[in-house]
Design a protein around this motif. Sequence first.
Motif, short mmCIF file in Angstrom:
data_model
loop_
_atom_site.label_atom_id
_atom_site.label_comp_id
_atom_site.label_asym_id
_atom_site.label_seq_id
_atom_site.Cartn_x
_atom_site.Cartn_y
_atom_site.Cartn_z
N GLU A 82 0.95 -1.52 -0.04
CA GLU A 82 0.09 0.04 -0.17
C GLU A 82 0.72 1.58 0.01
O GLU A 82 0.75 2.02 0.28
N VAL A 83 1.89 1.22 -1.29
CA VAL A 83 2.60 2.29 -0.67
C VAL A 83 2.59 3.54 -1.01
O VAL A 83 2.54 4.66 -0.30
N LYS A 84 1.16 3.70 -1.59
CA LYS A 84 0.68 4.80 -2.21
C LYS A 84 -0.21 5.66 -1.04
O LYS A 84 -0.55 6.35 -0.92
N SER A 85 -1.27 5.04 -0.85
CA SER A 85 -2.23 5.44 0.02
C SER A 85 -1.25 5.61 0.97
O SER A 85 -2.02 6.09 1.50
N ALA A 86 -0.43 4.61 1.56
CA ALA A 86 0.56 4.80 2.72
C ALA A 86 0.95 6.48 2.78
O ALA A 86 0.68 7.31 3.99
N THR A 87 1.59 6.67 1.22
CA THR A 87 1.53 7.93 1.39
C THR A 87 1.04 8.81 1.56
O THR A 87 1.37 10.05 1.51
N ALA A 88 -0.31 8.36 1.02
CA ALA A 88 -1.22 9.45 1.16
C ALA A 88 -1.62 10.53 2.59
O ALA A 88 -1.97 10.86 3.06
N HIS A 89 -1.65 8.62 2.89
CA HIS A 89 -2.30 9.47 4.45
C HIS A 89 -1.32 10.18 5.21
O HIS A 89 -1.22 10.39 6.24
N ALA A 90 -0.09 9.29 5.11
CA ALA A 90 1.24 10.84 5.64
C ALA A 90 1.23 12.29 5.33
O ALA A 90 1.13 12.97 6.59
N GLU A 91 0.88 12.06 3.84
CA GLU A 91 0.78 13.83 3.88
C GLU A 91 0.02 14.06 4.45
O GLU A 91 0.05 15.63 4.56
N GLN A 92 -1.54 13.93 3.85
CA GLN A 92 -1.81 14.29 4.87
C GLN A 92 -2.63 14.31 6.38
O GLN A 92 -2.50 15.37 7.21
N LEU A 93 -1.58 13.68 6.84
CA LEU A 93 -1.52 13.80 8.61
C LEU A 93 -0.68 14.92 9.01
O LEU A 93 -0.57 16.10 9.54
N ALA A 94 0.81 15.49 8.07
CA ALA A 94 1.71 16.40 7.50
C ALA A 94 0.82 17.94 7.63
O ALA A 94 1.28 18.96 8.21
N ARG A 95 -0.70 17.14 6.67
CA ARG A 95 -0.77 18.96 6.17
C ARG A 95 -1.72 18.93 7.74
O ARG A 95 -1.78 20.25 8.38
N GLU A 96 -1.99 18.46 8.52
CA GLU A 96 -2.69 18.79 9.57
C GLU A 96 -2.63 19.03 10.30
O GLU A 96 -2.60 19.72 12.32
N GLY A 97 -0.86 18.92 11.04
CA GLY A 97 0.18 19.27 12.13
C GLY A 97 0.67 18.23 12.81
O GLY A 97 1.00 18.46 13.99
N PHE A 98 0.60 16.91 12.41
CA PHE A 98 0.68 15.88 13.02
C PHE A 98 2.51 15.03 13.66
O PHE A 98 2.99 15.94 11.99
N ARG A 99 3.24 15.47 13.80
CA ARG A 99 4.80 14.34 14.45
C ARG A 99 4.32 13.20 13.65
O ARG A 99 3.96 12.43 14.36
N VAL A 100 5.00 13.35 12.64
CA VAL A 100 5.32 12.41 11.14
C VAL A 100 5.54 11.10 11.82
O VAL A 100 6.62 11.65 11.65
#
Length: 470
Positions: free
Chosen positions: A35-53
């Motif tokens: 799930e490389v693309k899916s995991a990347t999309a989730h990590a990017e959204q977390l970063a946009r929200e200001g989470f520590r990723v």
Amino acid sequence: MQNTEEIWSIVDGKQDAYIALSDRVFEMPELNYREVKSATAHAEQLAREGFRVETGIAGLPTAVMGEAGQGGPVIAILGEYDALPELSQAPGVSEHSPLPNQPAGHGCGHNLLGAGAMLAAAAVKDFLAQHGLKGRVRYYGCPAEEGGAGKAFMVKEGAFKDVDIAISWHPAAFAAVTAPVALANTTIDFEFSGKASHAAAAPHLGRSALDAAELMNVGVNYMREHMPSDARIHYAYLDAGGIAPNVVQAKAKLRYVVRAIAVSEVHELLARVRKIADGAALMTETTLTSEVVSAMSSLLGNTPLEDAMQRNLDRLGPPPFDAEDVAFARRMQQTVTPAHIETAFRRAGLPVSDFPLCDRIAPKDVPGPTMMGSTDVGDVSWAVPTVQARGATYTIGTPGHSWQLTAHGQSPLAHKGMVHVAKAMAGVAVDVLVEPELLRQTKADFAERLAKTPYKPLLPDDAKPPFHLF
């Protein structure tokens, strides 16, 4: 009540970004541990929200984690994003329409599961910041639920060791608290090796691995009469040795899944299956090797958390479906039988109705289903107090792991159900953060259950993640 309405309002304000995330993941279905693309999309959204990723947690390349907040209790909200093979389907179409060049599909709704869980986590993050509360919320993006036991490997590596409670959900026909009932299981590969020979000119010189595999299957099928009625055993050929019938096949490989209510029963059944495999090798004078691919525990309940989830769902009421949602659902119901629909109502503990969508919250104290599947959330529930919800994201009667379920993946009704369950999860998280007594009761319940039945993971100590499961 004020806190509840506030967190729901935060969810509403954030929903568009997470509906978009769900739709993106739907359009790029990826199988276990890929799930490389899916995991990347989730990590990017977390970063946009200001989470520590963090990415690649627990040694799993497609596992991600985002944390926000400081001090206090740690609330984990668990998401998934893996798809299933052979379940490609055009969205919003009430007939079987696989997409070209895309064999996989989200036939279990995990595109919604991950996005909805992150929506809840993002709302809790904002609630913590706005109120200056101590506490941390984490979103865990967990790979390979569909047989790959991603969370079991994450538990094994200590990914949840400092978590106070865990919350998750799963797409369903009805909004409900998930009953803490699931089958523990072990997936194991059996490989037979023999001797090739000419099947006509020198059959006596051959030792057939294919014969061994078939004898094993026959033996296990005879065993079915003599095992618990709620246990399940499944098998598939991974390698039948070749396509030439005039060759004595020198190799054959089977994959077995052994399931039962209790971990101890899985161990007992697996020991019997191994004996049958040994017998098949003995009869055919072949050699046998075996390898545990993955394993998942049963679910450990937590009454205080389940009661808190029920309270949140009861306050919410059913999702706000509209006339267009109902019209789509009626079309989808035309693709299944009355038995599918009746079974869905019965499993939810509700009287059969001709309305095709969830219009009420299912009761909590329904007897556990007599037929059930497995989930790697089970291992998390033995490591940390855990609760799950069901989110009403598809038509009543829709079969799990089907093209019909995939067809719901980008529908407005699925989006509404996802946002609805995100509110319930966020509500439970806030309840735990602002009510110390609830957290105390939750931990006491967990400790009492573990004292009665200690956790004995089914994964062997030397088990490695099956990165090439499919």
